[in-house]
Design an enzyme around this catalytic site. Structure first.
Site, PDB file in Angstrom:
ATOM      1  N   CYS A 247      -9.819   1.026   2.236  1.00 57.05           N
ATOM      2  CA  CYS A 247      -8.387   0.841   2.002  1.00 57.05           C
ATOM      3  C   CYS A 247      -7.514   1.418   3.108  1.00 57.05           C
ATOM      4  CB  CYS A 247      -8.010   1.439   0.651  1.00 57.05           C
ATOM      5  SG  CYS A 247      -8.992   0.770  -0.711  1.00 57.05           S
TER       6      CYS A 247
ATOM      7  N   HIS B  37       0.418   5.982  -0.515  1.00 56.45           N
ATOM      8  CA  HIS B  37      -0.772   5.196  -0.858  1.00 56.45           C
ATOM      9  C   HIS B  37      -0.648   4.758  -2.319  1.00 56.45           C
ATOM     10  CE1 HIS B  37      -4.762   3.649  -0.463  1.00 56.45           C
ATOM     11  NE2 HIS B  37      -5.279   4.484  -1.347  1.00 56.45           N
TER      12      HIS B  37
ATOM     13  N   GLU C 266      -2.168  12.898  -4.042  1.00 58.37           N
ATOM     14  CA  GLU C 266      -1.262  12.577  -2.936  1.00 58.37           C
ATOM     15  C   GLU C 266       0.043  13.349  -3.070  1.00 58.37           C
ATOM     16  OE1 GLU C 266       0.488   8.787  -0.401  1.00 58.37           O
ATOM     17  OE2 GLU C 266      -0.339   8.428  -2.400  1.00 58.37           O
TER      18      GLU C 266
ATOM     19  N   LYS D 263       2.746  -0.747  -4.006  1.00 59.64           N
ATOM     20  CA  LYS D 263       1.626  -1.263  -4.788  1.00 59.64           C
ATOM     21  C   LYS D 263       2.026  -1.491  -6.243  1.00 59.64           C
ATOM     22  CE  LYS D 263      -2.258   0.697  -2.118  1.00 59.64           C
ATOM     23  NZ  LYS D 263      -1.550   1.553  -1.131  1.00 59.64           N
TER      24      LYS D 263
ATOM     25  N   HIS E 198      -3.081  -3.507  -5.282  1.00 58.31           N
ATOM     26  CA  HIS E 198      -3.743  -2.858  -4.153  1.00 58.31           C
ATOM     27  C   HIS E 198      -4.481  -3.905  -3.327  1.00 58.31           C
ATOM     28  CE1 HIS E 198      -5.673  -0.139  -1.604  1.00 58.31           C
ATOM     29  NE2 HIS E 198      -6.271   0.669  -2.453  1.00 58.31           N
TER      30      HIS E 198
ATOM     31  N   PHE F 156     -12.142   4.701   0.373  1.00 60.03           N
ATOM     32  CA  PHE F 156     -13.476   5.147  -0.010  1.00 60.03           C
ATOM     33  C   PHE F 156     -14.199   5.698   1.220  1.00 60.03           C
ATOM     34  CE2 PHE F 156     -14.266   2.254  -3.981  1.00 60.03           C
ATOM     35  CZ  PHE F 156     -13.292   2.944  -4.657  1.00 60.03           C
TER      36      PHE F 156
END
Length: 400
Positions: free
Chosen positions: A152, A292, A303, A324, A329, A388
């Site tokens: 991502c 994010h 975050e 998002k 996403h 990830f």
């Protein structure tokens, strides 16, 4: 930009400012029986409007997206194959999973009909770097031609790495961004097995709700964003429309877990600090962060903690939003879409809201611009992308 909320930059931007969701029931395949039956699809995209039928069949959907987004970006930059310096122009458009739709379909053909019935374009339709390769061919770009693959963080890595290639003298212009088209059975089943997806199937437009106490996972989405980066003096000399400067690029790794972020937010803090240092900005120089903000229970709280760790008391003055909440996403394309949003926010002095933020999580205590866009001068802003494998990217953009 091609996104679940609009085809093209202006359509996407206006939808984001309005807080309009692009999430709906999955139509790309029959999702009956799946835990999550919703996604952010680019529902109005018609490949036949952009490619001859024979050419369209040779390409995967992610390649359709990347070429169409690149064409829009190049037109906006007033650059053509004939006017750019091909030897000094490169392409870096990444994708998280590449041609997964082609891969899944080919496995079915192979098992049902045998190897002789496999399409000869299978490998070119699957491999990640063909987004960049096809753009390079179309525009005659003979400079660097490569692809980032970092989950991502892919789109953000692509833009940061492209800027570095220019700074190092390897190119004067880079076509950079991210693309993803993985609303497919394996992708959705895999994320569902991890319990990463929202299962708010009966309320799709309210399913992606970053920083909300009732968030239950992210919504998978598809799309693309491509930016044209070039040396400032070159852009000024030819009278190009300049949205913002890529001022800082910060990278880090959590070195913690294959999927879960570091609960202390150490890696996220480091990427933000590195971006600020690269841009020679102090925390107080920033007005906005495009977070994010995935709508997962762990990410949003971590975050938030990381932003407070970097910005300390100034965190209370920052506007922080997650687009998002409207797009879902976009995985490998997310960082590119959100970098484009950052550039537009600086250019137009307006910040898109975080939609669906109705019951704030006490652990998420920043100003997330809930529900309605806001206007003020944005001189410097940051976009975060975390993926990830613990990979983190922060991009700092400033007004020129």
């Amino acid at each position: 930009m091609l996104s679940p909320v609009g085809l093209g930059t202006e359509a996407t931007w206006s939808a984001l400012l309005a807080g309009r969701s692009g999430i709906g029931p999955i139509t790309r395949f029959d999702a009956t029986g799946y835990p999550a039956t919703i996604a952010g699809e680019v529902s109005d995209f018609d490949a036949s409007a952009h490619f001859p039928p024979k050419e369209a069949r040779k390409l995967d959907r992610f390649q359709h997206f990347s070429l169409v987004a690149a064409r829009e970006a190049m037109a906006d930059a007033a650059l053509t194959r004939d006017t750019l310096d091909g030897d000094r122009t490169g392409v870096l458009v990444g994708t998280g999973l590449g041609g997964l739709e082609t891969l899944e379909a080919t496995v079915d053909v192979l098992r049902a009909k045998g190897p002789r019935r496999v399409n000869p374009f299978t490998i070119p339709k699957i491999i990640a770097n063909l987004a960049s390769g096809l753009i390079s061919i179309e525009f005659g770009c003979r400079g660097p031609n490569l692809a980032s693959v970092s989950a991502c963080s892919t789109g953000a890595h692509s833009i940061g790495d492209a800027a570095r290639l220019i700074a190092m003298g390897d190119a004067d212009t880079m076509i950079a961004g991210g693309v993803e088209s993985t609303i497919t059975p394996i992708c959705l089943a895999g994320f569902a097995a991890m319990k990463a997806l929202s299962t708010r199937n009966d309320e799709p437009t309210r399913a992606s709700r970053p920083f909300d106490a009732e968030r239950d996972g992210f919504v998978a989405a598809e799309g693309a964003a491509v930016l044209v980066l070039e040396r400032l003096e070159n852009a000024q000399a030819r009278g190009a429309k300049i949205y913002a400067e890529v001022a800082g690029y910060g990278q880090s790794s959590d070195a913690h877990h294959i999927t879960s972020p570091d609960p202390d937010g150490t890696g996220a803090m480091l990427s933000m600090k590195n971006a600020l240092a690269d841009a020679e900005l102090s925390p107080r120089d920033l007005q906005y962060i495009n977070a994010h903000g995935t709508s997962t229970p762990f990410n949003d709280a971590i975050e938030t903690r990381a932003i407070r760790g970097v910005f300390e008391s100034h965190a209370n003055d920052l506007w922080v939003s997650s687009t998002k909440s409207c797009t879902g996403h976009l995985l490998g394309a997310a960082g590119a879409i959100e970098a484009a949003v950052l550039a537009l926010a600086i250019d137009r002095n307006e910040v898109p809201p975080t939609a669906n933020l109705e019951n704030p999580d006490p652990e998420c205590d920043l100003d997330y611009v809930p529900e309605k866009s806001r206007q003020k001068e944005i001189r410097a802003a940051l976009s975060n992308s975390f993926g990830f494998g613990g990979t983190n990217v922060s991009l700092a953009f400033t007004r020129v």
